[in-house]
Design a protein around this motif. Structure first.
Motif, mmCIF file in Angstrom:
data_model
loop_
_atom_site.group_PDB
_atom_site.id
_atom_site.type_symbol
_atom_site.label_atom_id
_atom_site.label_comp_id
_atom_site.label_asym_id
_atom_site.label_seq_id
_atom_site.Cartn_x
_atom_site.Cartn_y
_atom_site.Cartn_z
ATOM 1 N N LEU A 25 7.548 -28.603 -44.810
ATOM 2 C CA LEU A 25 7.729 -27.816 -43.590
ATOM 3 C C LEU A 25 9.105 -27.155 -43.568
ATOM 4 O O LEU A 25 9.248 -26.005 -43.135
ATOM 5 N N ALA A 28 9.108 -24.227 -45.723
ATOM 6 C CA ALA A 28 8.314 -23.153 -45.132
ATOM 7 C C ALA A 28 9.004 -22.508 -43.931
ATOM 8 O O ALA A 28 8.435 -21.640 -43.282
ATOM 9 N N PHE A 30 10.427 -24.090 -41.069
ATOM 10 C CA PHE A 30 10.253 -24.660 -39.737
ATOM 11 C C PHE A 30 11.513 -25.364 -39.222
ATOM 12 O O PHE A 30 11.471 -25.985 -38.164
ATOM 13 N N CYS A 36 11.594 -30.933 -38.568
ATOM 14 C CA CYS A 36 10.239 -31.007 -39.110
ATOM 15 C C CYS A 36 9.617 -32.387 -38.871
ATOM 16 O O CYS A 36 8.408 -32.493 -38.654
ATOM 17 N N ARG A 67 -1.646 -27.060 -41.797
ATOM 18 C CA ARG A 67 -1.499 -26.171 -40.651
ATOM 19 C C ARG A 67 -0.520 -26.756 -39.645
ATOM 20 O O ARG A 67 -0.491 -27.973 -39.433
ATOM 21 N N ARG A 72 -1.945 -21.731 -40.693
ATOM 22 C CA ARG A 72 -1.866 -22.257 -42.056
ATOM 23 C C ARG A 72 -0.518 -21.959 -42.695
ATOM 24 O O ARG A 72 0.026 -20.856 -42.570
ATOM 25 N N ILE A 73 0.041 -22.961 -43.374
ATOM 26 C CA ILE A 73 1.282 -22.780 -44.122
ATOM 27 C C ILE A 73 0.947 -22.161 -45.475
ATOM 28 O O ILE A 73 0.078 -22.638 -46.193
ATOM 29 N N LEU A 75 2.738 -21.304 -48.903
ATOM 30 C CA LEU A 75 3.953 -21.536 -49.671
ATOM 31 C C LEU A 75 3.620 -21.462 -51.152
ATOM 32 O O LEU A 75 3.207 -22.439 -51.764
ATOM 33 N N ARG A 249 5.448 -16.201 -42.685
ATOM 34 C CA ARG A 249 4.624 -17.101 -41.881
ATOM 35 C C ARG A 249 4.187 -16.431 -40.579
ATOM 36 O O ARG A 249 3.028 -16.536 -40.175
#
Length: 257
Positions: A25, A28, A30, A36, A67, A72-73, A75, A249
């Motif tokens: 996360l 990605a 976050f 996270c 998700r 949805r992530i 990466l 994202r």
């Protein structure tokens, strides 16, 4: 259909491989690892459709679907997405048999299989998104998702606010049907010229030029400044930048990925 023992074995193996969920996360976009961890504990993360609140859970982003808040992530280090500021008299294509300037002349051959998502006509300027992520490209360009686009248009002649309001409320009928603007606002103007900010979802060819041409106010200059959540910002004409993980994202979420 695997039995309970097989499922437990698979879960055990997965928990000793892959990447920790909070690390994924963070990669990605976050936030920090601590942030996270809070997202996971708040019950906002799903792995393969199942809610996951246990810290330290390991996942394989190549094999599993993760998700956050339903989004949805994505990466994949092989994928790259660019924001490019197209100048006038540049074709929105990668190659031209007539030898005219194209997007390839700006980005070169650094990125494998990269392609533009949508177009701007030859004389228009501004934001074009490019990617080698086929799934993202299909969603951004698909009419189903109708990504919002923002333009600054310089028009011949002086228009009043009533014209903008009518284009939003009633629209204008073109050869291929009725089209309405989502937003239209006058930014500046004088006796001979009006500058307007226009927002619409349609991706039809030369749509902004056709709308204002149809009501007697030809477009002298057109600059696209935003596509969905992605803004042109201070990107100079003829240059580009790589979108951040957070930007990709947010764009993916906009188009249902």
């Amino acid at each position: 259909m695997p039995n309970a023992y097989e499922r437990a074995e698979k879960t055990h193996a997965r928990n000793n491989e892959g990447i920790r969920l909070q690390k994924l996360l963070a990669q990605a976009g976050f936030g920090s690892r601590r942030k996270c961890e809070e997202i996971i504990q708040e019950g906002r993360v799903e792995v393969d459709g199942e809610l996951t609140t246990e810290l330290g859970t390991r996942v394989d982003p190549g094999q599993q679907q993760i998700r956050v808040d339903g989004s949805r992530i994505r990466l994949d280090t092989r994928h790259i997405t660019l924001a490019l500021n197209k100048p006038k008299r540049v074709l929105s294509t990668m190659d031209d048999p007539k030898g005219r300037f194209t997007l390839r002349d700006i980005v070169g051959d650094r990125y494998e299989r990269i392609f533009h998502m949508g177009r701007l006509d030859y004389d228009s300027e501004g934001l074009i998104l490019m990617t080698n992520d086929g799934e993202l490209s299909q969603h951004v360009m698909h009419p189903r998702y109708e990504v919002e686009k923002t333009y600054i248009a310089t028009l011949e002649g002086r228009i009043g606010g009533n014209v903008c309001r009518r284009l939003v409320s009633q629209g204008v009928r073109l050869d291929d049907g009725l089209i309405k603007l989502d937003h239209c606002a006058i930014i500046d103007g004088n006796r001979d010229t009006t500058i307007v900010k226009v927002v619409l979802h349609s991706g039809k060819n030369r749509i902004v030029r056709r709308i204002f041409g149809a009501i007697g106010f030809p477009v002298k200059r057109l600059v696209r400044t935003q596509i969905g959540p992605i803004k042109l910002g201070d990107l100079k004409p003829g240059s580009y930048r790589v979108l951040s993980v957070t930007e990709v994202r947010s764009l993916s979420k906009e188009v249902g990925l």
